[in-house]
Design an enzyme around this catalytic site. Sequence first.
Site, PDB file in Angstrom:
ATOM      1  N   GLY A   1      -7.644 -16.235  -0.638  1.00 29.64           N
ATOM      2  CA  GLY A   1      -6.516 -16.160   0.292  1.00 29.64           C
ATOM      3  C   GLY A   1      -5.934 -14.759   0.248  1.00 29.64           C
TER       4      GLY A   1
ATOM      5  N   LEU B   1     -17.420 -13.149  -8.504  1.00 27.51           N
ATOM      6  CA  LEU B   1     -18.321 -14.310  -8.529  1.00 27.51           C
ATOM      7  C   LEU B   1     -17.619 -15.480  -9.219  1.00 27.51           C
ATOM      8  CD1 LEU B   1     -21.936 -12.971  -9.318  1.00 27.51           C
ATOM      9  CD2 LEU B   1     -21.029 -13.789  -7.144  1.00 27.51           C
TER      10      LEU B   1
ATOM     11  N   ASP C   1      10.892   4.075   5.418  1.00 30.05           N
ATOM     12  CA  ASP C   1      10.802   2.671   5.853  1.00 30.05           C
ATOM     13  C   ASP C   1      11.949   2.400   6.809  1.00 30.05           C
ATOM     14  OD1 ASP C   1       9.154   0.091   4.498  1.00 30.05           O
ATOM     15  OD2 ASP C   1      10.908  -0.410   5.723  1.00 30.05           O
TER      16      ASP C   1
ATOM     17  N   VAL D   1       0.829  -1.206   0.000  1.00 35.49           N
ATOM     18  CA  VAL D   1       0.000   0.000   0.000  1.00 35.49           C
ATOM     19  C   VAL D   1       0.863   1.255   0.000  1.00 35.49           C
ATOM     20  CG1 VAL D   1      -1.666   1.319   1.376  1.00 35.49           C
ATOM     21  CG2 VAL D   1      -1.992  -1.125   1.049  1.00 35.49           C
TER      22      VAL D   1
ATOM     23  N   THR E   1      -5.178  -0.820   7.268  1.00 35.88           N
ATOM     24  CA  THR E   1      -6.496  -1.328   7.636  1.00 35.88           C
ATOM     25  C   THR E   1      -6.533  -1.546   9.145  1.00 35.88           C
ATOM     26  OG1 THR E   1      -6.693  -2.421   5.513  1.00 35.88           O
ATOM     27  CG2 THR E   1      -8.146  -3.211   7.261  1.00 35.88           C
TER      28      THR E   1
ATOM     29  N   CYS F   1      -5.168 -10.002   2.872  1.00 36.79           N
ATOM     30  CA  CYS F   1      -6.277  -9.137   3.324  1.00 36.79           C
ATOM     31  C   CYS F   1      -7.532  -9.884   3.751  1.00 36.79           C
ATOM     32  CB  CYS F   1      -6.617  -8.128   2.232  1.00 36.79           C
ATOM     33  SG  CYS F   1      -5.322  -6.919   2.004  1.00 36.79           S
TER      34      CYS F   1
END
Length: 429
Positions: free
Chosen positions: A257, A250, A30, A11, A121, A260
């Site tokens: 998997g 669908l 980082d 991300v 998240t 997330c």
Amino acid sequence: MKLTIIGTGYVGLVTGTCFAEVGHQVVCVDNDPAKVKLLQEGGIPIYEPGLEELVKKNVGAGRLTFTTSTAEGVEKSDVIFIAVPTPPQPDGSVDMSFLERVARDIAAAMTSYKIVVDKSTVPVQTGDKVAEAIKRYGKARVEFDVVSNPEFLREGFAVEDLMHPDRIVVGVRSQRPVPALQEIYAPFNAPIIITDINSAELIKHASNSFLALKISYINAVAVLCEATGANIQEVAHGMGMDERIGRRFLHASLGFGGSCFPKDLSAFIKIAEQVGYDFRLLKEVQHINAAQMDRFVKKIQETLWVLKDKTIGVLGLAFKQNTDDIRSSPALDLCHRLQKEGAVLRVHDPKAMEKAKAVLKDVTYVEDMNAVAEGCDALVIATEWDEFKKLDLDRARKALTHPILFDGRNLFDPAEMERLGFIYKSIGR
Ligand code: UDX
């Protein structure tokens, strides 16, 4: 605008690079010096279509820089995005230690008004906790705003998703940071939804859980298709043409998997539990997903009878196409289960073999996908790579001891495979 991104995972790196691409001045932070060095030299630590070129271009243009210093990142920008991992803990709850650490580091380095934007998240109400941490560890009387801005990019399509988002969600406590966020996102031409912070945080978990639910739903319908002779692809097509349902997500498969869906489902169930709600619907989504893999393994066992000492070719190791990511990969899970039954594996993945070597041992890694079938008792497709649709089927049929193909991603047409002489078993058809 001058922007700082803390964390250069999927991300953070893609967000920082795309922000630079639309003209912002971006510093990516980082704490891994080797990663920062690689990025400074124009290399990238992950495989993501189109990303390497964009990183090189924007580093070259001087719009994208990398550093290990959070203090430098905080000093250089007024808007600081946090995009650090929020991994799952054994009980399904989220490990917030990286985020908390970063909040403290930002607080310690702040000397003027900053907008601190959370892109990771996180469970609902994290924004309040971030604000508290900054207040507690920050210098006195430095003003700041905390914003929640969840990211919805898919791995393998990350640049495309980031450059052309369906919507931008911005959760705020006051209107003060809104103009800055609007300016940052103006070049992306997407609707910006302004909400309160809790709602923004919930939108992310609710969206991912819903998408996982959609996949489990179609996988459950696939079970009925197999039992009744219906075809899941025709059923999904007929359902998806209803705009209220939609055609995407669908595709029946051996299960979802990745880094997330499994983690976000567990987290959302845990969040619900903490506020006294038993989210049984989502628990069933997990059960269906696990059962889907069980069913696929059983299908292989029933066909080959004894797996011990059988050689099986597996196409696909990544958790999905267009990525080298093997985190919570159904394909790897399948390999381990087949190994446990004593099968000998020959495996191939267009991008994920290097990463797989660390966790999948005692298998033969085959560079050419068309050579995998040689000497195998059966071939299995475990990841939906487009390349696999171009498999030399004639060669595979001749190379296999028995022309058996298990397709966990429904890449081929059953009638055509039968015509070509295969015993072909797929999902829900
Ligand atoms: C997901 C969300 O799509 C994205 O919005 C969020 O930001 C992160 O989580 P990602 O995990 O990168 O993205 O991949 P995605 O394309 O959603 O696929 C997830 C898994 O579901 C894969 O294992 C994929 O193979 C599987 N899948 C997807 C299906 O089995 N069937 C489908 O119809 C779609």
